[in-house]
Scaffold this motif. Structure first.
Motif, PDB file in Angstrom:
ATOM      1  N   THR A  36       0.881  -1.035  -0.117  1.00 21.77           N
ATOM      2  CA  THR A  36       0.052   0.073   0.036  1.00 21.77           C
ATOM      3  C   THR A  36       0.903   1.168   0.065  1.00 21.77           C
ATOM      4  N   GLU A  37       0.421   2.377  -0.232  1.00 22.16           N
ATOM      5  CA  GLU A  37       1.197   3.458  -0.395  1.00 22.16           C
ATOM      6  C   GLU A  37       2.075   3.835   1.030  1.00 22.16           C
ATOM      7  N   SER A  38       1.351   3.323   2.185  1.00 22.10           N
ATOM      8  CA  SER A  38       1.882   3.675   3.380  1.00 22.10           C
ATOM      9  C   SER A  38       3.478   2.463   3.662  1.00 22.10           C
ATOM     10  N   ASP A  39       3.273   1.624   2.793  1.00 23.93           N
ATOM     11  CA  ASP A  39       4.529   0.871   2.880  1.00 23.93           C
ATOM     12  C   ASP A  39       5.835   1.186   2.142  1.00 23.93           C
ATOM     13  N   VAL A  40       5.560   2.224   1.190  1.00 29.98           N
ATOM     14  CA  VAL A  40       6.769   2.653   0.296  1.00 29.98           C
ATOM     15  C   VAL A  40       7.569   3.178   1.067  1.00 29.98           C
ATOM     16  N   ARG A  41       9.008   3.036   1.006  1.00 28.92           N
ATOM     17  CA  ARG A  41      10.058   3.350   1.571  1.00 28.92           C
ATOM     18  C   ARG A  41      11.109   4.088   0.383  1.00 28.92           C
ATOM     19  N   PHE A  42      12.047   4.679   0.571  1.00 27.93           N
ATOM     20  CA  PHE A  42      12.791   5.281  -0.612  1.00 27.93           C
ATOM     21  C   PHE A  42      14.249   5.073  -0.413  1.00 27.93           C
ATOM     22  N   GLY A  43      14.954   5.027  -1.514  1.00 32.03           N
ATOM     23  CA  GLY A  43      16.291   4.958  -1.232  1.00 32.03           C
ATOM     24  C   GLY A  43      16.911   6.205  -1.192  1.00 32.03           C
ATOM     25  N   ASP A  70       2.798  21.247 -10.154  1.00 32.06           N
ATOM     26  CA  ASP A  70       1.305  21.203 -10.604  1.00 32.06           C
ATOM     27  C   ASP A  70       1.099  20.123 -10.058  1.00 32.06           C
ATOM     28  N   PRO A  71       0.125  19.881  -8.889  1.00 32.88           N
ATOM     29  CA  PRO A  71      -0.461  18.854  -8.100  1.00 32.88           C
ATOM     30  C   PRO A  71      -1.684  18.083  -8.939  1.00 32.88           C
ATOM     31  N   GLY A  72      -1.995  18.482  -9.931  1.00 27.86           N
ATOM     32  CA  GLY A  72      -3.134  18.098 -10.575  1.00 27.86           C
ATOM     33  C   GLY A  72      -2.347  16.696 -11.589  1.00 27.86           C
ATOM     34  N   VAL A  73      -3.389  16.201 -12.010  1.00 27.92           N
ATOM     35  CA  VAL A  73      -3.244  14.931 -12.972  1.00 27.92           C
ATOM     36  C   VAL A  73      -2.788  15.423 -14.380  1.00 27.92           C
ATOM     37  N   CYS A  84       6.999  22.304  -0.629  1.00 34.80           N
ATOM     38  CA  CYS A  84       7.296  22.743  -1.577  1.00 34.80           C
ATOM     39  C   CYS A  84       8.385  22.174  -2.418  1.00 34.80           C
ATOM     40  N   ARG A  85       9.328  21.648  -1.511  1.00 34.18           N
ATOM     41  CA  ARG A  85      10.630  21.007  -1.778  1.00 34.18           C
ATOM     42  C   ARG A  85      10.434  19.521  -2.253  1.00 34.18           C
ATOM     43  N   TYR A  86       9.915  18.768  -1.807  1.00 28.90           N
ATOM     44  CA  TYR A  86       9.840  17.289  -2.096  1.00 28.90           C
ATOM     45  C   TYR A  86       8.485  16.999  -2.695  1.00 28.90           C
ATOM     46  N   TRP A  87       8.790  16.255  -3.725  1.00 25.80           N
ATOM     47  CA  TRP A  87       7.334  15.942  -4.486  1.00 25.80           C
ATOM     48  C   TRP A  87       7.242  14.450  -4.796  1.00 25.80           C
ATOM     49  N   LEU A  88       6.349  13.658  -4.656  1.00 25.31           N
ATOM     50  CA  LEU A  88       6.149  12.335  -5.119  1.00 25.31           C
ATOM     51  C   LEU A  88       5.849  12.271  -6.544  1.00 25.31           C
ATOM     52  N   ILE A  89       6.589  11.588  -7.497  1.00 24.65           N
ATOM     53  CA  ILE A  89       6.225  11.403  -8.712  1.00 24.65           C
ATOM     54  C   ILE A  89       5.572   9.975  -8.879  1.00 24.65           C
ATOM     55  N   GLN A  90       4.245  10.114  -9.309  1.00 21.12           N
ATOM     56  CA  GLN A  90       3.301   9.130  -9.183  1.00 21.12           C
ATOM     57  C   GLN A  90       2.832   8.575 -10.750  1.00 21.12           C
ATOM     58  N   ASP A 134      -5.507  -0.524 -12.547  1.00 21.81           N
ATOM     59  CA  ASP A 134      -6.356  -0.349 -11.673  1.00 21.81           C
ATOM     60  C   ASP A 134      -6.929   0.626 -10.979  1.00 21.81           C
ATOM     61  N   ARG A 135      -6.411   1.980 -11.508  1.00 21.97           N
ATOM     62  CA  ARG A 135      -6.639   3.260 -11.103  1.00 21.97           C
ATOM     63  C   ARG A 135      -6.162   3.706  -9.861  1.00 21.97           C
ATOM     64  N   THR A 136      -5.119   2.712  -9.332  1.00 22.82           N
ATOM     65  CA  THR A 136      -4.515   3.350  -8.011  1.00 22.82           C
ATOM     66  C   THR A 136      -3.210   3.926  -8.655  1.00 22.82           C
ATOM     67  N   TRP A 137      -2.443   4.641  -7.632  1.00 23.39           N
ATOM     68  CA  TRP A 137      -1.426   5.427  -8.000  1.00 23.39           C
ATOM     69  C   TRP A 137      -0.075   4.905  -7.440  1.00 23.39           C
ATOM     70  N   LYS A 138       0.782   4.477  -8.349  1.00 23.13           N
ATOM     71  CA  LYS A 138       2.324   3.997  -8.060  1.00 23.13           C
ATOM     72  C   LYS A 138       3.314   5.128  -7.697  1.00 23.13           C
ATOM     73  N   THR A 139       3.914   5.242  -6.707  1.00 25.07           N
ATOM     74  CA  THR A 139       4.901   6.110  -6.406  1.00 25.07           C
ATOM     75  C   THR A 139       6.253   5.705  -7.166  1.00 25.07           C
ATOM     76  N   LEU A 140       6.823   6.551  -8.112  1.00 28.78           N
ATOM     77  CA  LEU A 140       8.153   6.216  -9.096  1.00 28.78           C
ATOM     78  C   LEU A 140       9.309   6.323  -8.043  1.00 28.78           C
ATOM     79  N   PHE A 141       9.271   7.764  -7.607  1.00 23.99           N
ATOM     80  CA  PHE A 141      10.256   8.234  -7.036  1.00 23.99           C
ATOM     81  C   PHE A 141      10.048   9.640  -5.927  1.00 23.99           C
ATOM     82  N   LEU A 142      10.902  10.039  -5.075  1.00 28.09           N
ATOM     83  CA  LEU A 142      10.384  11.098  -4.446  1.00 28.09           C
ATOM     84  C   LEU A 142      11.656  12.095  -5.089  1.00 28.09           C
ATOM     85  N   LEU A 143      11.062  13.203  -5.350  1.00 25.78           N
ATOM     86  CA  LEU A 143      11.832  14.403  -6.101  1.00 25.78           C
ATOM     87  C   LEU A 143      12.187  15.324  -5.144  1.00 25.78           C
TER      88      LEU A 143
END
Length: 310
Positions: free
Chosen positions: A108-115, A150-153, A173-179, A184-193
């Motif tokens: 789930t999104e709460s299980d995501v950790r980052f390198g 831009d936080p929109g789709v 404003c500094r850190y953004w999740l790129i998703q 299945d219409r869920t959002w996968k986080t690719l990386f933290l920018l």
């Protein structure tokens, strides 16, 4: 900072990616070059398995990707893209990405950790009052740049993406999740920018780690993948001697095991135009084989702690 490509190098780079349009520093130019690069230059880590050390100097990258018609991974591909864009007059910055790592097989999104910081290299391109995220070194991700801040789709022909402010960022404003939106219409986080500009030298430790450490996925798997107008083709080879061809189209995804190394090399040449010479060590390359550090030489323990301030 980056050393921009020279005018003659820019012409050769554009020929390499099959681009014949304008080189004026506009959004249309950026979009077309970004897409053209992804359709012509593969994401691949083959030099890591040949023992050829990867260098982030401009002329080395130009020789490998343009003259030798090879690919590379994010540190190489996005560095060359940034150098080309800067040579055309674009304003560019290098940004650090921390690749998401799931701690469960079905996270789930709460299980995501980052390198760690500088785990991934991306490019910010400033055009007028707007900033855009360019990235030709992630693999199967967005084909055209994304508008930063831009936080929109943001919908593209191949999928939908969004940039979400990271909840752990007190500045908002500094850190953004790129998703990326999944089937299945869920959002996968690719990386933290991280939006703070970085120097190329700051990426060198992680570039070395990913080409040498047994903890890196790039030392465990040979990978070559390329976007196509309607999908993607991929070749993989594992240390256990298994080889696989993967093709995705609008109709679906197909996987086929390969017989042996010979069939793998034939597909590498036919699908990607890559015919590898003998390894540098075997050919007497003075750089020889890069040393493999111990797993704890660079810490890559996934973290959700707020990254250190730059």
């Amino acid at each position: 900072m980056l050393e921009p490509l020279t005018p003659s190098q820019i012409r050769a780079y554009l020929d390499r990616i099959g681009y014949v349009g304008s080189t004026q520093p506009t959004l249309q130019t950026l979009r077309q070059i970004h897409r053209a690069h992804l359709l012509r230059v593969p994401f691949e880590n083959l030099d890591i398995h040949r023992g050829r050390a990867i260098c982030l100097e401009r002329d080395f990258l130009f020789q490998k990707i343009v003259r030798e018609r090879r690919g590379g991974f994010c540190f190489e591909l996005n560095s060359l893209l940034a150098a080309a864009l800067q040579g055309m007059g674009f304003s560019v910055h290098l940004l650090s990405g921390q690749v998401s790592r799931a701690v469960r097989a079905t996270p789930t999104e709460s299980d995501v950790r980052f390198g760690p910081e500088c785990d991934h290299l991306a490019v910010q391109v400033n055009i007028g009052d707007e900033a855009w995220l360019a990235d030709v070194g992630y693999g199967d991700a967005f084909r055209e740049p994304l508008r930063l801040g831009d936080p929109g789709v943001q919908a593209q022909a191949e999928g939908r993406y969004r940039l979400t402010p990271w909840p752990g960022d007190p500045t908002a404003c500094r850190y953004w999740l790129i998703q990326q939106e999944q089937p299945d219409r869920t959002w996968k986080t690719l990386f933290l920018l991280d939006r703070i500009p970085r120097s190329l030298q700051e990426f060198e430790p992680m570039c070395h780690f990913h080409q040498t450490s047994p903890e890196s996925m790039f030392t465990r798997l040979r990978l070559c993948t390329l976007a196509t107008p309607t999908g993607r083709v991929t070749l993989t080879a594992r240390a256990n001697g298994s080889f696989k061809w993967i093709e995705t189209t609008p109709e679906g995804r197909w996987e086929r095991p390969l017989r042996d190394e010979k069939e793998y090399e034939q597909l590498l040449a036919c699908a990607f135009g890559i015919c590898l010479p003998p390894s540098p060590a075997a050919a007497g390359d003075p750089r020889g084989k890069v040393a493999r550090p111990k797993p704890n030489d660079v810490s890559t323990e996934p973290t959700q702690i707020f990254p250190k301030q730059g």
